[in-house]
Write a protein that holds these residues in place. Sequence first.
Motif, short mmCIF file in Angstrom:
data_model
loop_
_atom_site.label_atom_id
_atom_site.label_comp_id
_atom_site.label_asym_id
_atom_site.label_seq_id
_atom_site.Cartn_x
_atom_site.Cartn_y
_atom_site.Cartn_z
N GLU A 32 0.81 -1.22 0.00
CA GLU A 32 0.00 0.00 0.00
C GLU A 32 0.84 1.27 0.00
O GLU A 32 0.32 2.35 -0.32
N LYS A 33 2.12 1.16 0.35
CA LYS A 33 2.93 2.38 0.41
C LYS A 33 3.03 3.07 -0.94
O LYS A 33 3.26 4.27 -1.02
N TYR A 34 2.83 2.32 -2.03
CA TYR A 34 2.92 2.93 -3.36
C TYR A 34 1.73 3.85 -3.66
O TYR A 34 1.75 4.59 -4.63
N ASN A 35 0.69 3.81 -2.81
CA ASN A 35 -0.41 4.76 -2.97
C ASN A 35 0.04 6.19 -2.73
O ASN A 35 -0.62 7.14 -3.13
N LEU A 36 1.20 6.35 -2.05
CA LEU A 36 1.77 7.70 -1.88
C LEU A 36 2.04 8.35 -3.23
O LEU A 36 2.02 9.58 -3.35
N ILE A 37 2.30 7.55 -4.25
CA ILE A 37 2.63 8.08 -5.57
C ILE A 37 1.43 8.76 -6.22
O ILE A 37 1.57 9.78 -6.91
#
Length: 575
Positions: A32-37
């Motif tokens: 889910e950390k890639y949702n920061l993008i």
Amino acid sequence: MSKIDKPIIYEIKYNKTDISNLTNDINLKIDEKYNLIINYPTVYIIDDMQNKGKYFIYVGETNDIVRRTLEHIGNERNRQDWFEINNSKTANMYIIGHKHFNKSLTLDIENKLMLYLTSVSSVAKVNNRRTNQQGNYYTSDEFEEIFSKMWKELGKKNKKLFPVEQIVKDSALFKASPFHKLTNEQKNARLLIMNKINFSLNRNKSNINENGELIIISGEAGAGKTVLMSSIFFELQNEPELLDEVYLLVNHDQQYKVYLEIAKKLGIKKELVSKPTHFINTHTKKKAKIVLIDEAHLLLTQGKQSYRGKNQLYDVLKEADLVVAVFDENQILTTEQLWEAEELYNLRKKAIQKNNFIRLKNQLRINADATTVKWIRNLIDDGNISKIPKNDSCQYEIKIFDNPIQMYRSIQFKNNSQEKGISRLVATYDWEYKLNSQKDQEPWMVKIGDFEMPWNLQLRTSTGVQYKDVSWAEQPQTIHEVGSTYTVQGFDLNYVGVIIGPSVKYRKGHIIYDPAASKNLKATRNRTLKNGEKQKFGETFLKNELNVLLTRGVNGLYIYAVDDQLQKALKNAEL
């Protein structure tokens, strides 16, 4: 150990298809950390390797990476600065996110990326020329750590484009970049200058033959004058009404190279960066609106060779509405640059009366506490050698060596350390040297007992190549040369090893200067004054020479003195 997370870096091909599919691709990722993008503010770098392995770069920040990037590809496809990247089949993009990103933090990171990338040798051009430095904000205390972690992660992906930070910081382009975050003192100076410039642009001059107004920026070596000048020049280049009307002049070969390279990378016309003689001889159009002069103390005050005038500053003032000049009389080195006392006094008095005199007082080069800086200044200004201060909290190192061979080995060690950065040996001009000529087919040498090393600008690399667009200190072979004031003036070295030659002596508890022991004829010959009197200023110029050399080091100053009494006094100061 820091609890601040590493930034998330998402690499993608720069084209309409891949960008349009970015949201779906991100949502398919388990992490889910890639949702920061896609859901938070991001910083992005678009790169395209073109001819000769050089990169064309765009740096930006946005709250909506998909929308913003599609704007670049669509609406901006016909812009000249976007044409090559938008039509490239090999362009790449790094999208950077972090859970602590906000608008101010991303703007600061965007600005620092431009500072770093314009300083990287593999980068040919940076298209985004915006500078938007932020003040204090909620996460400003995390900025440096987040940026360093981000840069390291980028380096794992492309070492050529993102080299280690110390390599970037060693670049002369980095040290003169307009993207440095200014100190409050520099900001106040820039605000005053920009207000003066705006007033000058808006007023109607009744007499087209009237000389331009002069603003003087004063300050000791390392006070941040060059960064201030670079920042103003860059800001003015982004004003449409000043197109081709703002010039930057410098009468120093090495610094001229640096400014030309910065202009090239930022898409500024090279004709706007010039030597003063060339500007004076070729500027035949209407008056320039603004002329900035860095190292104005190096301007000629009497004719020589290609310059036949009487004073370059006065001649430039005839060709401009407003002149902003950086001036430090303690860095005047030759008789051709000498200002007579009364004339210099009147010049400053006039500037002060018009509120056009700005003095920078902070010391930004020497990474030392006030006590250490004071020790160096007392040695230079007053000729006094006191006990060298010892302070565990101060990282700056002052060391006196027993011989130049030992000092050179220490400088080599510092230079070879990736963490310490570029370090060089320099000397007072007390050994014979003639630029562009050799003695019996051999280089001109600095010789002291068993120590022997060529003067600067004589060696080539092992492949026979000479670097034409890089400053002397950045060239790898120059670790085996001795620099002079004429190559290091205006530049930083991380550690500097200074050979103080026989022209500087210590007698009766005080430093004195002996022009008879100097080989610098430009400093020791007669100067004919306006009243016809011939006078020598050698002692003043030799003191200025020592001032330039002893103030080059950012993190350390190493010294060896040829004069026995001076060497003994320096060694005693270590005890």
